[in-house]
Design an enzyme around this catalytic site. Structure first.
Site, short mmCIF file in Angstrom:
data_model
loop_
_atom_site.label_atom_id
_atom_site.label_comp_id
_atom_site.label_asym_id
_atom_site.label_seq_id
_atom_site.Cartn_x
_atom_site.Cartn_y
_atom_site.Cartn_z
N GLU A 10 31.77 0.56 9.74
CA GLU A 10 30.85 1.73 9.67
C GLU A 10 29.24 0.92 8.63
O GLU A 10 29.16 0.06 8.21
CB GLU A 10 31.10 2.73 8.54
CG GLU A 10 29.32 3.75 9.00
CD GLU A 10 29.90 5.47 8.63
OE1 GLU A 10 31.00 5.59 8.44
OE2 GLU A 10 28.52 5.70 7.61
N TYR A 43 23.18 8.07 11.09
CA TYR A 43 21.82 8.38 11.74
C TYR A 43 21.12 9.35 10.35
O TYR A 43 21.74 9.92 8.89
CB TYR A 43 22.40 9.71 12.22
CG TYR A 43 21.52 10.30 12.77
CD1 TYR A 43 20.80 9.76 14.00
CD2 TYR A 43 21.05 12.17 13.01
CE1 TYR A 43 19.61 10.04 14.28
CE2 TYR A 43 19.87 12.48 13.79
CZ TYR A 43 19.48 11.75 14.95
OH TYR A 43 18.47 12.25 15.40
P1 FAD Z 1 30.33 20.90 8.46
O1 FAD Z 1 31.53 20.26 8.77
O2 FAD Z 1 28.98 20.94 10.15
O3 FAD Z 1 30.04 21.80 7.57
C1 FAD Z 1 29.40 20.98 5.79
C2 FAD Z 1 29.94 22.46 5.61
O4 FAD Z 1 29.00 23.18 6.05
C3 FAD Z 1 31.20 23.26 5.21
O5 FAD Z 1 32.71 23.00 4.08
C4 FAD Z 1 31.26 24.50 5.43
O6 FAD Z 1 31.07 24.80 3.77
C5 FAD Z 1 29.25 25.05 5.79
N1 FAD Z 1 29.71 25.07 7.00
C6 FAD Z 1 30.10 24.23 8.10
N2 FAD Z 1 30.67 26.04 9.56
C7 FAD Z 1 29.94 26.93 8.43
C8 FAD Z 1 29.86 28.19 9.14
N3 FAD Z 1 30.00 28.00 10.05
N4 FAD Z 1 29.46 29.17 8.55
C9 FAD Z 1 28.52 28.69 7.42
N5 FAD Z 1 29.18 27.77 6.63
C10 FAD Z 1 29.56 26.23 7.26
N6 FAD Z 1 25.68 12.39 6.75
C11 FAD Z 1 24.27 11.93 7.38
O7 FAD Z 1 23.29 12.07 7.25
N7 FAD Z 1 24.32 10.92 8.70
C12 FAD Z 1 25.44 9.83 8.72
O8 FAD Z 1 25.95 9.42 9.01
C13 FAD Z 1 27.05 10.59 7.99
N8 FAD Z 1 27.77 10.62 8.18
C14 FAD Z 1 29.08 10.53 7.93
C15 FAD Z 1 30.44 10.06 8.13
C16 FAD Z 1 32.04 10.81 7.98
C17 FAD Z 1 32.46 10.15 8.35
C18 FAD Z 1 30.86 11.28 6.71
C19 FAD Z 1 32.08 11.59 6.29
C20 FAD Z 1 30.34 12.23 6.32
C21 FAD Z 1 28.81 11.76 6.81
N9 FAD Z 1 27.66 12.33 6.73
C22 FAD Z 1 26.59 11.50 7.01
C23 FAD Z 1 27.62 12.99 5.32
C24 FAD Z 1 27.95 14.59 5.93
O9 FAD Z 1 26.38 14.58 6.98
C25 FAD Z 1 27.15 15.60 5.16
O10 FAD Z 1 28.25 15.33 4.35
C26 FAD Z 1 27.09 16.42 4.85
O11 FAD Z 1 26.54 18.18 4.16
C27 FAD Z 1 28.28 18.21 5.94
O12 FAD Z 1 28.33 17.48 6.86
P2 FAD Z 1 29.60 17.85 8.38
O13 FAD Z 1 28.89 17.16 9.64
O14 FAD Z 1 30.23 17.51 7.45
O15 FAD Z 1 29.59 18.97 8.16
#
Ligand code: FAD
Length: 281
Positions: A10, A43
């Site tokens: 990454e 991003y």
């Molecule tokens: P989601 O999977 O959508 O959800 C996170 C949380 O939101 C859930 O645990 C839950 O508490 C809540 N949630 C989900 N669905 C619902 C629902 N239907 N109703 C109510 N609550 C809900 N961040 C960046 O800004 N840029 C990046 O490039 C980036 N890269 C990453 C790469 C990896 C491999 C990882 C592990 C993380 C990365 N992150 C990045 C961080 C990530 O954006 C954060 O951890 C963020 O807080 C959650 O993103 P997610 O896609 O896991 O969210």
């Protein structure tokens, strides 16, 4: 030499032209030796690196054809998100790491509130043109009240179209083993690759772990603090992450995803320690 298991790396979009030159030159060249399945590019929160992520992905894909953009929602509306995905499709990108993103992304005007919505949008518009990778949290996402809530959100992401996942970094392999068990019990079958954070800057790591609430075990914090000599510390950091990777491989992790922070040294040493073959002569 062992045949290399799947490795992915990454990067984040470089901040200026000299950082860009180094990343797309030296760093890419050194890490490409391990034949990564892909290199992903982060991003910035709120889409703050939209152009930087796009141009870095484009440059990597021109050199290697294995680039994966991270895509979070930010404050964008559906059209803006879809335009960006179309632009990726035009340059031959076929995998996306779909995320909700962190603050200051906010959820302002957009209808997309989490990754499941983004996945559904991608599947509705682009069918199976893209493989969707999502984030996973073996130590439970900090916004989730408990494990089962977290798993149900994760399950929703998978049902909305995710093909595979990469985890947040962690240093306790039991967290990963437990997560795989929980996945199995919940009949979630996509491959989950552990995210590996080499330790190159202890203060930086502690700051980052506080921000994203990834746990640095107390024994590890003390052991790091105990090493005053920088050579000793560096050796220890490589050793500890190598051992973590060995345990994860023994747990049949489908691959290893290294958060390189745009550096090649520590990741290279760890991959070499693991006996991963390189394609260098
Ligand atoms: P989601 O999977 O959508 O959800 C996170 C949380 O939101 C859930 O645990 C839950 O508490 C809540 N949630 C989900 N669905 C619902 C629902 N239907 N109703 C109510 N609550 C809900 N961040 C960046 O800004 N840029 C990046 O490039 C980036 N890269 C990453 C790469 C990896 C491999 C990882 C592990 C993380 C990365 N992150 C990045 C961080 C990530 O954006 C954060 O951890 C963020 O807080 C959650 O993103 P997610 O896609 O896991 O969210």
């Amino acid at each position: 030499m062992n045949p290399a298991p799947i490795v992915t790396f990454e990067f984040f979009p470089p901040k200026d032209s000299s950082a860009e030159k180094k990343l797309l030159g030296e760093v890419l060249e050194k890490l490409s030796l391990f034949g990564p399945e892909f290199i992903s590019v982060t991003y910035g929160a709120g889409g703050s690196t939209r152009e930087g992520t796009f141009s870095t992905v484009k440059s990597i894909s021109e050199k290697l054809s294995v680039a994966v953009p991270h895509l979070s929602i930010g404050n964008d509306d559906d059209t803006k998100v879809l335009d960006l995905i179309s632009a990726y499709k035009k340059i031959g990108i076929r995998k996306i790491l779909a995320l909700r993103g962190d603050a200051p992304s906010g959820f302002g005007s957009t209808k997309i509130k989490n990754t499941s919505d983004l996945n559904r949008l991608i599947r509705n518009e682009f069918g199976s043109d893209f493989e969707i990778i999502v984030a996973a949290y073996p130590e439970v996402h900090p916004d989730s009240e408990d494990l089962q809530t977290d798993i149900s959100f994760f399950k929703e992401k998978v049902e909305a179209g995710a093909n595979s996942a990469i985890t947040q970094f962690f240093y306790n392999p039991d967290a990963y083993a437990n997560y795989l068990d929980v996945m199995e019990k919940n009949n979630i079958q996509i491959p989950i690759t552990p995210g590996i954070m080499p330790i190159t800057n202890v203060a930086g790591l502690l700051k980052m772990s506080k921000q994203c609430k990834a746990e640095i075990p107390r024994w590890l914090q003390y052991s790091l603090a105990d090493r005053k000599n920088s050579e000793d510390l560096n050796r220890y950091c490589i050793e500890i992450v190598t051992k973590l990777c060995e345990k994860l491989i023994s747990l049949e992790a489908p691959g290893l995803h290294f958060y390189t922070l745009n550096r090649w040294g520590a990741t290279t040493k760890i991959c070499q320690n693991l006996g991963f073959a390189t394609n260098s002569k």
